[in-house]
Scaffold this motif. Structure first.
Motif, PDB file in Angstrom:
ATOM      1  N   VAL A 146       0.832  -1.198   0.000  1.00 44.32           N
ATOM      2  CA  VAL A 146       0.000   0.000   0.000  1.00 44.32           C
ATOM      3  C   VAL A 146       0.871   1.254   0.000  1.00 44.32           C
ATOM      4  CG1 VAL A 146      -1.682   1.337   1.337  1.00 44.32           C
ATOM      5  CG2 VAL A 146      -1.966  -1.140   1.089  1.00 44.32           C
ATOM      6  N   VAL A 147       1.928   1.247   0.797  1.00 45.79           N
ATOM      7  CA  VAL A 147       2.838   2.393   0.847  1.00 45.79           C
ATOM      8  C   VAL A 147       3.511   2.604  -0.500  1.00 45.79           C
ATOM      9  CG1 VAL A 147       4.953   3.293   1.900  1.00 45.79           C
ATOM     10  CG2 VAL A 147       3.218   2.199   3.328  1.00 45.79           C
ATOM     11  N   ALA A 148       3.919   1.507  -1.139  1.00 46.11           N
ATOM     12  CA  ALA A 148       4.576   1.608  -2.446  1.00 46.11           C
ATOM     13  C   ALA A 148       3.652   2.191  -3.501  1.00 46.11           C
ATOM     14  CB  ALA A 148       5.069   0.229  -2.894  1.00 46.11           C
ATOM     15  N   ALA A 149       2.340   1.942  -3.353  1.00 47.56           N
ATOM     16  CA  ALA A 149       1.371   2.457  -4.309  1.00 47.56           C
ATOM     17  C   ALA A 149       0.983   3.901  -4.026  1.00 47.56           C
ATOM     18  CB  ALA A 149       0.123   1.586  -4.306  1.00 47.56           C
ATOM     19  N   GLY A 150       1.565   4.474  -2.969  1.00 50.26           N
ATOM     20  CA  GLY A 150       1.264   5.852  -2.630  1.00 50.26           C
ATOM     21  C   GLY A 150       0.144   6.012  -1.635  1.00 50.26           C
ATOM     22  N   GLY A 151      -0.312   4.913  -1.045  1.00 51.84           N
ATOM     23  CA  GLY A 151      -1.403   4.973  -0.081  1.00 51.84           C
ATOM     24  C   GLY A 151      -0.942   5.469   1.277  1.00 51.84           C
ATOM     25  N   ALA A 152      -1.903   5.852   2.101  1.00 53.41           N
ATOM     26  CA  ALA A 152      -1.599   6.326   3.442  1.00 53.41           C
ATOM     27  C   ALA A 152      -1.146   5.160   4.321  1.00 53.41           C
ATOM     28  CB  ALA A 152      -2.826   6.988   4.053  1.00 53.41           C
ATOM     29  N   PRO A 153      -0.211   5.400   5.231  1.00 60.22           N
ATOM     30  CA  PRO A 153       0.214   4.322   6.133  1.00 60.22           C
ATOM     31  C   PRO A 153      -0.945   3.706   6.908  1.00 60.22           C
ATOM     32  CG  PRO A 153       1.733   6.177   6.262  1.00 60.22           C
ATOM     33  CD  PRO A 153       0.583   6.635   5.415  1.00 60.22           C
ATOM     34  N   LEU A 154      -1.970   4.520   7.238  1.00 60.37           N
ATOM     35  CA  LEU A 154      -3.117   3.982   7.967  1.00 60.37           C
ATOM     36  C   LEU A 154      -3.858   2.944   7.131  1.00 60.37           C
ATOM     37  CD1 LEU A 154      -4.938   3.991  10.428  1.00 60.37           C
ATOM     38  CD2 LEU A 154      -6.220   5.896   9.419  1.00 60.37           C
ATOM     39  N   SER A 155      -3.997   3.215   5.832  1.00 60.42           N
ATOM     40  CA  SER A 155      -4.639   2.235   4.947  1.00 60.42           C
ATOM     41  C   SER A 155      -3.847   0.940   4.911  1.00 60.42           C
ATOM     42  CB  SER A 155      -4.770   2.804   3.532  1.00 60.42           C
ATOM     43  OG  SER A 155      -5.616   3.927   3.509  1.00 60.42           O
ATOM     44  N   GLY A 156      -2.520   1.076   4.854  1.00 64.12           N
ATOM     45  CA  GLY A 156      -1.667  -0.105   4.873  1.00 64.12           C
ATOM     46  C   GLY A 156      -1.791  -0.876   6.169  1.00 64.12           C
ATOM     47  N   ALA A 157      -1.893  -0.144   7.290  1.00 65.91           N
ATOM     48  CA  ALA A 157      -2.012  -0.806   8.588  1.00 65.91           C
ATOM     49  C   ALA A 157      -3.328  -1.566   8.707  1.00 65.91           C
ATOM     50  CB  ALA A 157      -1.898   0.228   9.702  1.00 65.91           C
ATOM     51  N   VAL A 158      -4.417  -0.967   8.212  1.00 61.58           N
ATOM     52  CA  VAL A 158      -5.719  -1.641   8.270  1.00 61.58           C
ATOM     53  C   VAL A 158      -5.709  -2.897   7.400  1.00 61.58           C
ATOM     54  CG1 VAL A 158      -8.171  -1.434   7.707  1.00 61.58           C
ATOM     55  CG2 VAL A 158      -6.972   0.475   8.802  1.00 61.58           C
ATOM     56  N   THR A 159      -5.107  -2.788   6.212  1.00 62.73           N
ATOM     57  CA  THR A 159      -5.005  -3.959   5.334  1.00 62.73           C
ATOM     58  C   THR A 159      -4.199  -5.069   6.004  1.00 62.73           C
ATOM     59  OG1 THR A 159      -5.054  -2.507   3.399  1.00 62.73           O
ATOM     60  CG2 THR A 159      -4.275  -4.751   3.052  1.00 62.73           C
TER      61      THR A 159
END
Length: 243
Positions: free
Chosen positions: A65-78
């Motif tokens: 998610v981070v590599a795709a430019g997403g927010a760290p929070l989105s990555g954490a939830v995933t």
């Protein structure tokens, strides 16, 4: 279940098999280290994820998610959604291992696919504990060492795109997904989730399509009554499905 200590022959066999699984699985940490650095994390951040999170699929999800430019929070939830299955492992392993207090808390950190698979079929508590600890600790140690080597190597090569490391996140997800596609329901879930994610990519922020795709799996799991045969590992299903 009896707490009888395994005899020498059984103990040797358990340790041999568990270490073999630990070596095979721990090697995947090299790929995570390289992918994480390619996604923009530092070596220290990458190593901290392996030390503290220690759930391979969730780690790949976070850096993806981070590599795709997403927010760290989105990555954490995933990552949290992917790691939630370990709760089911805990419900199965707690009465099998019979640990209490700090021992149970410490064991929770190495409660992964491989340690569960190697211990769940044992006929005595002593054998189950030995298999669980040998597998879990060996994977933990080797995964973290491989993460460090992979991260250092990834940083040393410079621009990850020149070596194709920017595509490694997708390849890692495919490798994690592939063993689950032995079940027809899982194939349907994968197709629906991919279609929803692709539809959302042009209209939403990075990370949201992944969360929505995960929601498809949660919905099917909540509505379905049948246990996923690929989810609860057996003694012969320990390769390629790390955490």
């Amino acid at each position: 279940m009896s707490e009888t200590v395994p005899d020498r022959t059984e103990r040797s066999a358990i340790i041999r098999d568990s270490l073999a699984v630990g070596v095979a699985t721990g090697a995947y940490g090299f790929g995570f280290g390289a992918v994480s650095v390619a996604a923009g994390l530092s070596i220290a951040q990458t190593c901290a994820l392996s030390l503290l999170m220690f759930t391979g699929a969730s780690q790949f999800a976070l850096v993806g998610v981070v590599a795709a430019g997403g927010a760290p929070l989105s990555g954490a939830v995933t990552a949290l959604m992917l790691g939630s299955r370990n709760t089911l492992y805990g419900l199965r392993m707690a009465p099998l291992l019979r640990w209490r207090g700090w021992r149970r808390a410490a064991a929770a950190h190495v409660l992964i696919d491989e340690s569960t698979a190697m211990s769940v079929s044992r006929t005595t508590t002593g054998a189950a504990r030995l298999a669980f600890l040998t597998t879990g600790v060996s994977v933990f140690v080797l995964w973290n060492l491989a993460t460090l080597v992979g991260a250092a190597t990834g940083e040393a090569v410079g621009d990850p795109r020149a070596f194709g490391l920017d595509a490694a996140v997708g390849a890692a997800f495919l490798a994690l997904l592939w063993p689950r596609l032995q079940d027809r329901r899982n194939v349907l879930v994968a197709v629906l989730a991919a279609a929803l994610a692709l539809a959302l990519v042009p209209a939403t922020a990075p990370g949201v399509p992944v969360l929505a795709a995960g929601g498809v799996a949660l919905l099917v799991g909540a509505l379905g009554r049948r246990q996923d045969p690929t989810e609860i590992p057996g003694p012969g299903d320990v390769a390629g499905g790390h955490r």
